[in-house]
Motif scaffolding. Structure first.
Motif, PDB file in Angstrom:
ATOM      1  N   ALA A  95     -56.695   1.920  29.845  1.00  0.00           N
ATOM      2  CA  ALA A  95     -56.255   0.860  28.917  1.00  0.00           C
ATOM      3  C   ALA A  95     -55.318  -0.233  29.407  1.00  0.00           C
ATOM      4  CB  ALA A  95     -55.081   1.980  28.306  1.00  0.00           C
ATOM      5  N   SER A 105     -53.496   4.386  18.187  1.00  0.00           N
ATOM      6  CA  SER A 105     -54.537   4.449  19.255  1.00  0.00           C
ATOM      7  C   SER A 105     -55.434   5.627  19.120  1.00  0.00           C
ATOM      8  CB  SER A 105     -53.543   4.952  20.733  1.00  0.00           C
ATOM      9  OG  SER A 105     -53.596   6.402  20.417  1.00  0.00           O
ATOM     10  N   LEU A 128     -58.178  -0.117  17.896  1.00  0.00           N
ATOM     11  CA  LEU A 128     -57.283   0.924  18.161  1.00  0.00           C
ATOM     12  C   LEU A 128     -56.912   0.667  19.598  1.00  0.00           C
ATOM     13  CD1 LEU A 128     -58.686   4.154  16.314  1.00  0.00           C
ATOM     14  CD2 LEU A 128     -56.777   2.630  15.838  1.00  0.00           C
ATOM     15  N   GLU A 129     -55.610   0.879  19.890  1.00  0.00           N
ATOM     16  CA  GLU A 129     -55.125   0.587  21.362  1.00  0.00           C
ATOM     17  C   GLU A 129     -55.790   1.659  22.283  1.00  0.00           C
ATOM     18  OE1 GLU A 129     -51.117   0.495  21.329  1.00  0.00           O
ATOM     19  OE2 GLU A 129     -50.727  -1.104  19.812  1.00  0.00           O
ATOM     20  N   LYS A 130     -56.237   1.325  23.451  1.00  0.00           N
ATOM     21  CA  LYS A 130     -56.743   2.337  24.242  1.00  0.00           C
ATOM     22  C   LYS A 130     -55.618   3.471  24.902  1.00  0.00           C
ATOM     23  CE  LYS A 130     -60.722  -0.117  26.128  1.00  0.00           C
ATOM     24  NZ  LYS A 130     -61.379  -0.526  27.164  1.00  0.00           N
ATOM     25  N   CYS A 131     -54.153   2.767  25.063  1.00  0.00           N
ATOM     26  CA  CYS A 131     -53.111   3.318  25.691  1.00  0.00           C
ATOM     27  C   CYS A 131     -52.875   4.815  24.726  1.00  0.00           C
ATOM     28  CB  CYS A 131     -52.182   2.518  25.745  1.00  0.00           C
ATOM     29  SG  CYS A 131     -50.463   3.246  26.509  1.00  0.00           S
ATOM     30  N   VAL A 132     -52.707   5.857  25.152  1.00  0.00           N
ATOM     31  CA  VAL A 132     -52.248   7.097  24.420  1.00  0.00           C
ATOM     32  C   VAL A 132     -51.047   7.456  24.917  1.00  0.00           C
ATOM     33  CG1 VAL A 132     -54.691   7.705  24.231  1.00  0.00           C
ATOM     34  CG2 VAL A 132     -53.199   8.571  26.419  1.00  0.00           C
ATOM     35  N   ASN A 183     -49.638   9.839  16.925  1.00  0.00           N
ATOM     36  CA  ASN A 183     -50.374   9.316  15.827  1.00  0.00           C
ATOM     37  C   ASN A 183     -50.267   9.929  14.727  1.00  0.00           C
ATOM     38  OD1 ASN A 183     -51.397   6.709  16.790  1.00  0.00           O
ATOM     39  ND2 ASN A 183     -52.800   8.159  18.059  1.00  0.00           N
ATOM     40  N   ARG A 205     -57.648  -2.937  23.741  1.00  0.00           N
ATOM     41  CA  ARG A 205     -57.927  -2.174  22.591  1.00  0.00           C
ATOM     42  C   ARG A 205     -59.487  -1.638  22.748  1.00  0.00           C
ATOM     43  NH1 ARG A 205     -54.405  -3.440  18.627  1.00  0.00           N
ATOM     44  NH2 ARG A 205     -52.972  -5.287  18.793  1.00  0.00           N
ATOM     45  N   HIS A 206     -59.719  -0.652  21.870  1.00  0.00           N
ATOM     46  CA  HIS A 206     -61.115  -0.417  21.674  1.00  0.00           C
ATOM     47  C   HIS A 206     -61.802  -1.265  20.690  1.00  0.00           C
ATOM     48  CE1 HIS A 206     -61.080   3.685  23.629  1.00  0.00           C
ATOM     49  NE2 HIS A 206     -60.015   3.971  22.909  1.00  0.00           N
ATOM     50  N   THR A 230     -55.805  -1.228  12.086  1.00  0.00           N
ATOM     51  CA  THR A 230     -54.553  -2.068  12.719  1.00  0.00           C
ATOM     52  C   THR A 230     -54.855  -3.418  12.061  1.00  0.00           C
ATOM     53  OG1 THR A 230     -56.292  -2.606  14.299  1.00  0.00           O
ATOM     54  CG2 THR A 230     -54.703  -0.770  14.775  1.00  0.00           C
ATOM     55  N   TYR A 251     -49.652   7.525  21.018  1.00  0.00           N
ATOM     56  CA  TYR A 251     -49.714   6.299  21.326  1.00  0.00           C
ATOM     57  C   TYR A 251     -48.348   5.761  21.966  1.00  0.00           C
ATOM     58  CZ  TYR A 251     -46.746   4.956  17.314  1.00  0.00           C
ATOM     59  OH  TYR A 251     -45.766   4.935  16.316  1.00  0.00           O
TER      60      TYR A 251
END
Lengths: 356, 199
Positions: B120, B90, B58-62, B83, B53-54, B193, B95
């Motif tokens: 990610a 993300s 937020l998730e890094k994976c897009v 999103n 995650r950042h 989140t 995401y």
């Protein structure tokens, strides 16, 4: 024999028999752990403290297995062989003098800690040891499998070759004590002296001791003479077709052989229950009780432990001999040497040197 | 003469061997008591995957599926979704709603982390992946996002060396770092989140 005598006999037989079984159980653990230490490993240390309950776990596993025999085997002999081997191995302990001293415990006068003080104990022990080999041979034959048969064949040849050396190695001690009774032999070194020193027979017959050690290894089917089993070549040798408690009986007998031969070795070459520097153990008192029996038993067990450690040490070191070399070694090296030392000892004994 | 010298040679050789084993007997054993003591792995050891995650949660994976495309064992499955303002998962446009790795197929080659444009996914140091059931070998997104267990069912899971120290866990692409740092400062307390900012 009085009723009390008979009861005593049963009690002693029961006690020694069961204690030996406990020692056997521990032996499997001791051997595995010591072997591990010799190989930079730890060995079984998970079941119970230090893995001490490992033998119980093994026993439970073996007991729960089916009492199984393959179809092609000779059913009666297949079952009889392990029982017979176990019986012979156990019978040897009847004549091993764990302690000669009389217990004088709380005013009770108890007999010495050996099951039967036979006057032909040595003969009995050797005979039982030799008979035990029949169990191996019969078991291998009854299994009706080529590996088992090869194992039995090897056991047969090996037994014959090394039994002679074993007996010849023990002969000097018999000549010096002129007795076949184990108790006489255990204290026999007191009748011989170098100056005022009464050394154990290992000093009088060092060659005999060495030969005894090697022959004992072969006799107990231990590495480097474990050709009857030879798991790398013969799968499992004579007990290839065995499993469960039948196999356990063979393993049991093997360890009992080891213990028995250690006991015989202690009695013959390491002065039985005697402790060097302690001429009169009866003089050691603790709270008004003579500690002599305890000292005797303790010293005997310590010496046995020494033998067992040596056997395990050798097993951890030496690889199995090639079979023809085993035979050559037995017949062309050990037998002549054994004969030679018998002759030398015979000369000494007949001249009466060192007698007194 | 030959038998005599043979005896001497044999005795000598046997003694040397016996001395060697006796040294081993008193030497230090090399057994590792596994469940209690775990063999330390090297920092770049390729074990169980982690999704990152950042710093703002937020998730890094897009959900770009490049990892799935790169995977030679074909063990990654990604299903992406857009999103929205209501559901921002993300940092990117899209995401991954589903992110599954079949651990019984994974060969731990690390191509997925090489393919990932946002760092990610990385391969962690967790190697105790044995299980009794094949179904349990499929690791879902929530399992991969979570920290590897600090204690597992076999005993104490002591991870000797972790990647956390070198900052990979919170590393952002350099061009994003400033932005995210500013944003996370603004958003503190109102993390979309529901997670506290992870360092």
């Amino acid at each position: 024999m009085t009723i009390w005598g008979i009861i005593q006999l049963f009690l002693k037989a029961f006690l020694i028999g069961n204690l030996i079984m406990v020692v056997f159980a521990m032996m499997t653990w001791i051997e595995r752990r010591l072997l591990s230490f010799f190989q930079y490993r730890l060995g079984p240390n998970r079941v119970g403290p230090f893995g001490l309950l490992q033998p119980i776990a093994d026993l439970l596993k073996l007991i729960r297995k089916e009492n199984f025999a393959p179809r092609q085997v000779s059913q009666v002999l297949h079952l009889a062989a392990p029982i017979f081997t176990l019986f012979c191995a156990l019978a040897v302990f009847a004549v091993i003098p764990f302690g000669q001293e009389d217990w004088n415990l709380f005013g009770w006068h108890t007999p010495p800690f050996m099951a039967a003080d036979l006057n032909v104990a040595v003969l009995f022990a050797l005979a039982m040891n030799g008979l035990g080999g029949y169990g191996v041979i019969v078991g291998g034959w009854a299994s009706n499998s080529k590996y088992a048969l090869l194992g039995a064949l090897r056991a047969c040849a090996q037994l014959i070759s090394y039994e002679i050396t074993l007996t010849l190695a023990m002969l000097p001690v018999l000549m010096m004590t002129s007795s076949l009774s184990m108790t006489d032999i255990a204290s026999g070194h007191l009748g011989w002296s170098m100056g005022s020193w009464h050394p154990w027979f290992i000093v009088w017959a060092p060659l005999g001791f060495g030969l005894f050690l090697l022959a004992a290894l072969a006799e107990a089917n231990r590495a480097p003479f474990d050709h009857a089993e030879a798991e790398q070549e013969l799968v499992g040798g004579f007990h290839t077709e065995y499993g469960g408690l039948r196999y356990a009986a063979f393993a049991n007998a093997e360890y009992l052989h080891l213990l028995a031969i250690s006991g015989i070795g202690v009695t013959f070459f390491l002065g039985g229950t005697s402790v060097p520097g302690l001429d009169d153990p009866a003089g050691v008192m603790l709270g008004g009780l003579s500690m002599a029996p305890l000292i005797a038993l303790g010293s005997f067990l310590v010496k046995m432990a020494f033998f067992i450690f040596l056997f395990i040490w050798i097993r951890a070191t030496l690889p199995r001999l090639r079979y023809d070399r085993l035979m050559r070694f037995g017949w062309k090296a050990m037998l002549p040497l054994a004969t030679l030392q018998v002759l030398v000892t015979a000369t000494i004994v007949s001249q009466g040197w060192g007698k007194g | 003469m030959r038998p005599i010298t043979g005896v001497f040679r044999g005795t000598k050789n046997t003694s040397v061997g016996m001395a060697t084993t006796l040294r081993a007997f008193f030497g230090k054993n090399i057994t590792e008591q596994y469940p209690e003591v775990k063999h330390p792995v090297m920092p770049r050891f390729r074990g169980r995957h982690k999704l990152h995650r950042h710093a703002n949660g937020l998730e890094k994976c897009v959900g770009c599926s490049l990892c799935a495309a790169a995977c030679p064992a074909d063990c990654i499955r990604v299903v992406a979704d857009e999103n929205t303002d209501d559901n921002r998962v993300s940092a990117g446009e899209r995401y991954a709603t589903v992110y599954e790795i079949n651990m019984s197929r994974c060969i731990f080659c690390g191509y997925c982390e090489m393919a990932c444009p946002f760092d990610a996914i990385t391969l962690g140091n967790d190697w105790e992946l044995a299980d009794l059931n094949r179904d349990q070998m499929i690791y879902t997104k929530s399992m991969l996002l979570a920290d590897p267990p600090t204690s597992d069912r076999y005993g104490m899971n002591r991870r000797a060396v972790t990647l956390d120290g070198d900052g990979l866990d919170s590393a952002l692409p350099v061009w994003l770092e400033e932005t995210v740092a500013r944003e996370s400062g603004e958003r503190s307390g109102t993390d979309p989140t529901g997670r506290k900012g992870k360092s």
